[in-house]
Scaffold this motif. Structure first.
Motif, short mmCIF file in Angstrom:
data_model
loop_
_atom_site.label_atom_id
_atom_site.label_comp_id
_atom_site.label_asym_id
_atom_site.label_seq_id
_atom_site.Cartn_x
_atom_site.Cartn_y
_atom_site.Cartn_z
N PHE A 1 -1.29 -21.24 -13.14
CA PHE A 1 -2.38 -20.25 -13.16
C PHE A 1 -3.69 -20.93 -12.77
CE2 PHE A 1 0.76 -18.86 -16.28
CZ PHE A 1 1.07 -17.62 -15.76
N GLU B 1 -7.56 -25.30 -8.29
CA GLU B 1 -8.51 -26.41 -8.23
C GLU B 1 -9.82 -25.98 -7.60
OE1 GLU B 1 -6.10 -29.42 -6.18
OE2 GLU B 1 -5.95 -30.44 -8.12
N VAL B 2 -10.06 -24.67 -7.54
CA VAL B 2 -11.33 -24.21 -6.97
C VAL B 2 -12.20 -23.61 -8.09
CG1 VAL B 2 -10.53 -23.86 -4.61
CG2 VAL B 2 -10.20 -22.03 -6.28
N MET B 3 -13.51 -23.63 -7.83
CA MET B 3 -14.48 -23.23 -8.86
C MET B 3 -14.41 -21.74 -9.21
SD MET B 3 -16.22 -25.88 -9.55
CE MET B 3 -15.68 -27.43 -8.90
N LYS B 4 -14.13 -20.93 -8.20
CA LYS B 4 -14.15 -19.49 -8.43
C LYS B 4 -12.78 -18.93 -8.08
CE LYS B 4 -18.17 -17.43 -6.95
NZ LYS B 4 -19.19 -17.28 -5.89
N ASN B 5 -12.17 -18.26 -9.04
CA ASN B 5 -10.82 -17.78 -8.83
C ASN B 5 -10.56 -16.65 -9.82
OD1 ASN B 5 -8.10 -17.43 -8.48
ND2 ASN B 5 -7.56 -19.56 -8.84
N VAL B 6 -10.51 -15.42 -9.34
CA VAL B 6 -10.31 -14.31 -10.27
C VAL B 6 -8.99 -13.59 -10.00
CG1 VAL B 6 -12.74 -14.00 -10.84
CG2 VAL B 6 -11.80 -12.77 -8.89
N ALA B 7 -8.04 -14.29 -9.36
CA ALA B 7 -6.74 -13.66 -9.11
C ALA B 7 -5.86 -13.79 -10.36
CB ALA B 7 -6.07 -14.33 -7.91
N GLY B 8 -5.51 -12.66 -10.94
CA GLY B 8 -4.66 -12.68 -12.13
C GLY B 8 -5.46 -12.91 -13.39
N TYR B 9 -4.82 -12.67 -14.55
CA TYR B 9 -5.50 -12.90 -15.83
C TYR B 9 -5.80 -14.39 -15.99
CZ TYR B 9 -3.51 -8.29 -16.81
OH TYR B 9 -3.15 -6.98 -16.74
N ASP B 10 -6.85 -14.68 -16.74
CA ASP B 10 -7.29 -16.06 -16.91
C ASP B 10 -6.44 -16.76 -17.98
OD1 ASP B 10 -8.68 -18.41 -16.95
OD2 ASP B 10 -10.66 -17.50 -17.14
N VAL B 11 -5.20 -17.03 -17.62
CA VAL B 11 -4.27 -17.65 -18.58
C VAL B 11 -4.69 -19.08 -18.91
CG1 VAL B 11 -1.87 -18.34 -18.94
CG2 VAL B 11 -2.37 -16.18 -17.81
#
Lengths: 354, 493
Positions: free
Chosen positions: A135, A138-148
């Protein structure tokens, strides 16, 4: 650096345990085994799953296997003039990055720079069915999927075995100094809350019997200018002082009473609970050495919009963490069920019910 | 049983009268002409009329509405200002659109604690304006901040141009009040800096209305920096600009904002707002430094040196506050400016590891030629978040489809280089197929299990954010990843 990937072995062990429905106790360096409820189960040792997999100083990211020693990560970062800015306590040289993230413990810089959870970018983990899942990234911004990745941070291993973790890192400040102020706690609160409303480079604050200590971090010029505003006497063992607070080696912690950690609104008044106090995070974190009954402490923390943890326990106690309201407890159980349907991962470590 | 539109038809007139008994009569919209304003969000290529719209104004009303929907198996889509760019608030024709527009009050400003407690329908910018007199502000600043609401920001985990230094929404909120589908009101987070149990605050942030409805948000406020300064640098090569970004960060400086624009975007912005951008440059960087007066002075000198050493053809420091605002105005107006170049544009939102920028830009240029569609690039360079804007004309037969295909190629490219399909706009309905590429069946199944933990009937925003495995199987029939057939255990049709 040598890395050793034993995810397959760990996976087999989790699958075996889930087939047999026998619980596992996930363990890295065992430096924080005092933390949380005490349980007994077969140990799942993560220490051989170790090594830094990827470190890109200019990308501000480090990824490591869970069993990598925290000290190794911190040294590698320091060699590149970078750091984990949540300043995690290790409580011993054996501490691993997996345990650090599973506990979400953060040090003096937390109130100013964020907690461990704020720096987690991604995780690879084993759920209770032995499935390996990734989940975030390695990138600063990532809103794909729930923040598991953030959900398992601080979940004490109850939702999954963290295999790898990616963290955002920051440059080390050019300079740091610590200023000591002689004042009462009331004056300290007033000053700290006042300063927090100005853009000053404060990176730690602490109030002990010896008064208030404030750390400044930034460029030389900033520190010089801020020193004039804040005042106080510069101490000459700044790093040592904050290390002693973070690692609980300060004389305050050398005590055989229960150690409570209260996280409350920073502007809460002095608490009426009997005991000895040490304050951090501009008053938002209060360490309390006390024999007061657990229920009374939980009630007080809750009335201040916060929560309490029985951090170091001298007597057997079932409630290490603040009891949850019924509806929230139900959600916790549902979530636990969704990750670990057989209840084999660190059951009972956080709450008795799961 | 999860919600299935085929199982039981909903008696609309009965539902209208039930809802009218919960909220006032005029707070239920059901005539077609009243529903049109709600047929889409900021992603206007997707449109659908909801069965009806309800506009509650109290927490109790939301509880009762959700309870009723739970009981009657009616799907619910929550909506703030509808500025989202991924179709997250696209209505369902057999569902209720729950507008939180009436929850527009700032409930409390605690300057001492540096927290503002607000209702979800409060606009992002209105928070900073309300606390300005205390010397405070709310840091996340999506470009739509004048219109977007804080509830939507939490649902999408919105970013902005200051994320690298100040974080996303998830780093800047402290407490939420949420209502689960069974009508239960829960408080998650705390007045302190952490809370007991799992980090549900993080789980809710960016959950795109799939887990619960947000009815109150406590945001963290920061002290306004003493000074902010912006430097504009021009480059004759985008790769050099990308390297300069890495060099600034290597020097131990975290700029408050670090933005890149390519030639097409520069030209469009310049023609639109006359910010004084060098239109002959292949790329420009805007680097904002903030902090104490001394720190900004020291860092401005360092950054200018680094930019020159990195091959900038021109380095300009804004001479005063007016020029600083003007430099930013060009960047902030980049989307509408590019929008003037063609009848339509499609905004993408992938994030990549910054070092992969040269190959991503190169491949994107090749794709642009292949699809014969121009693309302008606006880039949050500090954190690797790309916003390629594909220019097209929806009136040309098949051009929208070609644009979407081009867009999905860009997203898959982002995944391939180790990035993600969405940095800050969310998955919604727009990127749902690409979720099948970014996540495998086990991971998607875990997402569904999390959803079930909150919403076992699947009534909250169904069909968004996380694709079903069946959808992925259908999509996967066209897109083979790593030469392997995805979801080999699923039936094919």
């Amino acid at each position: 650096m040598n890395t050793s990937d034993i995810s397959k072995e760990l996976q087999d062990k989790v699958i075996t345990a889930s087939n047999k429905k026998t619980p596992l106790s996930i363990q890295g360096g065992a430096t924080k085994s005092f933390y949380g409820r005490q349980t007994s189960a077969e140990i799942l040792d993560t220490r051989d799953h170790q090594g830094i997999i990827n470190y890109e100083p200019t990308e501000l990211v480090i990824t490591a296997h869970a069993g990598t020693k925290l000290s190794v990560i911190e040294q590698t970062l320091a060699d590149n003039n970078q750091m984990l800015s949540f300043e995690p306590p290790a409580f011993g040289d054996a501490a691993t990055i997996g345990g650090t993230i599973a506990c979400n413990l953060s040090g003096p810089r937390r109130a100013y720079c964020g907690a461990a959870r704020d720096y987690v970018l991604g995780t690879r983990l084993l759920n209770g069915k032995g499935e390996i899942l990734s989940f975030g990234g390695e990138v600063m911004k990532n809103v794909a999927g729930y923040d598991v990745s953030r959900l398992v941070t601080g979940a004490l291993g109850t939702l999954g075995v963290i295999l790898d973790v990616s963290l955002k890192i920051l440059p080390r400040p050019e300079a740091e100094i610590t200023l000591a102020h002689q004042c009462t706690i009331t004056e300290a609160f007033k000053k700290l809350n006042h300063w927090a409303r100005s853009p000053l480079p404060i990176s730690a604050s602490c109030f002990t019997d010896a008064g208030m200590h404030i750390r400044l971090s930034g460029t030389e010029g900033t520190i010089k200018a801020t020193k004039k505003i804040i005042g106080g006497d510069e101490i000459n063992n700044s790093d040592h002082f904050w290390h002693s607070i973070k690692e609980q080696q300060h004389s305050f912690f050398n005590n055989d009473r229960n150690l409570w950690r209260l996280s409350v609104a920073s502007n809460s008044k002095e608490l009426s609970l009997n005991g000895k106090y040490l304050y951090e995070w501009a008053g938002a974190l209060r360490w309390l050495l006390s024999d007061e009954p657990a229920d009374k402490i939980y009630k007080m923390a809750s009335s201040l919009g916060g929560h309490a943890i029985l951090f170091r326990n001298q007597t057997a106690n079932d409630n290490t963490f603040q009891p949850l309201p019924e509806a929230l407890m139900k959600l916790h159980k549902n979530l636990k069920q969704s990750f670990d349907p057989y209840g084999i991962l660190n059951p009972g470590r956080m709450y008795k019910d799961f | 049983m999860p919600h299935d539109p085929c199982t039981r038809p909903i008696d609309k007139s009965k539902l209208v009268s039930t809802l009218q008994s919960i909220v006032s009569k005029d707070a239920v919209l059901f005539e077609a002409e009243d529903l049109y304003p709600y047929e889409c969000d900021g992603l206007s290529a997707y449109r659908k009329l909801p069965m009806l719209v309800v506009l509650p104004e109290t927490i109790e009303q939301v509880q009762q509405i959700l309870k009723h929907c739970h009981q009657e198996n009616i799907p619910v889509v929550a909506r703030g200002a509808g500025t989202g760019l991924s179709g997250g608030a696209l209505p369902l024709e057999d569902g209720i659109l729950l507008s939180l527009a009436k929850f527009n009050k700032i409930l409390d400003i605690n300057a001492e604690q540096r927290i503002a407690r607000v209702q979800p329908g409060v606009r992002n910018l209105a928070i900073s304006q309300a606390v300005d007199s205390h010397g405070l502000y709310y840091a996340p600043d999506p470009s739509s901040q004048i219109a977007c609401t804080i509830g939507g920001n939490v649902a999408e985990n919105s970013g902005g141009v200051h994320c690298l230094k100040y974080g996303l929404t998830v780093h800047n909120i402290q407490q939420l009040k949420i209502i689960t589908i069974d009508g239960e009101l829960l408080t998650i987070g705390a007045s302190g800096l952490d809370s007991a149990g799992y980090d549900l605050l993080a789980l809710m942030t960016g959950s795109e209305g799939m887990l619960a409805v947000i009815v109150e948000v406590s945001v963290k406020l920061l002290a306004k920096p003493e000074r902010a300064q912006v430097i504009l640098a021009a480059f004759d090569d985008v790769v050099k600009a990308g390297t300069a970004v890495g060099n600034i960060i290597s020097a131990g400086i975290i700029p408050a904002g670090l933005e890149m624009m390519d030639k097409l975007a520069i030209k469009a912005a310049e023609d639109f707002v006359h910010a004084g951008y060098p239109t002959n440059a292949e790329a420009i960087l805007l680097c904002e430094l903030d902090g104490t007066n001394e720190e900004v002075s020291e860092h401005v000198l360092m950054v200018r040196k680094i930019l020159n050493a990195s091959g900038a053809t021109e380095v300009r420091t804004a001479k005063d506050e007016d020029e600083r605002i003007l430099f930013w105005k060009g960047r902030k107006a980049a989307f509408p400016a590019v929008g003037r170049l063609a009848p339509d544009y499609y905004c993408m939102d992938g994030t990549i590891p910054r070092k992969r920028l040269p190959e991503v830009l190169k491949t994107m240029a090749e794709l642009s030629r292949e699809y014969n569609l121009p693309v302008a690039n606006v880039f949050h360079a500090g954190d690797g978040n790309l916003h390629p804007l594909i220019l097209y004309n929806a009136n040309n037969e098949g051009e929208l489809e070609r644009t979407e295909e081009f867009g999905s190629k860009i997203l898959e490219l982002c995944i391939k280089v180790g990035g993600t399909i969405t940095g800050e706009h969310g998955v919604g309905i727009e990127k749902i197929n690409q979720m099948c590429v970014q996540f495998n069946a086990l991971e998607l199944t875990q997402f569904h299990a999390i959803k079930t933990a909150f919403d076992p009937l699947g009534l909250l925003n169904p069909g968004k954010a996380v694709p079903t495995l069946h959808r992925c199987a259908e999509f996967g029939a066209m897109h083979i990843h790593n030469g392997e057939l995805p979801f080999p255990d699923l039936e094919r049709f």
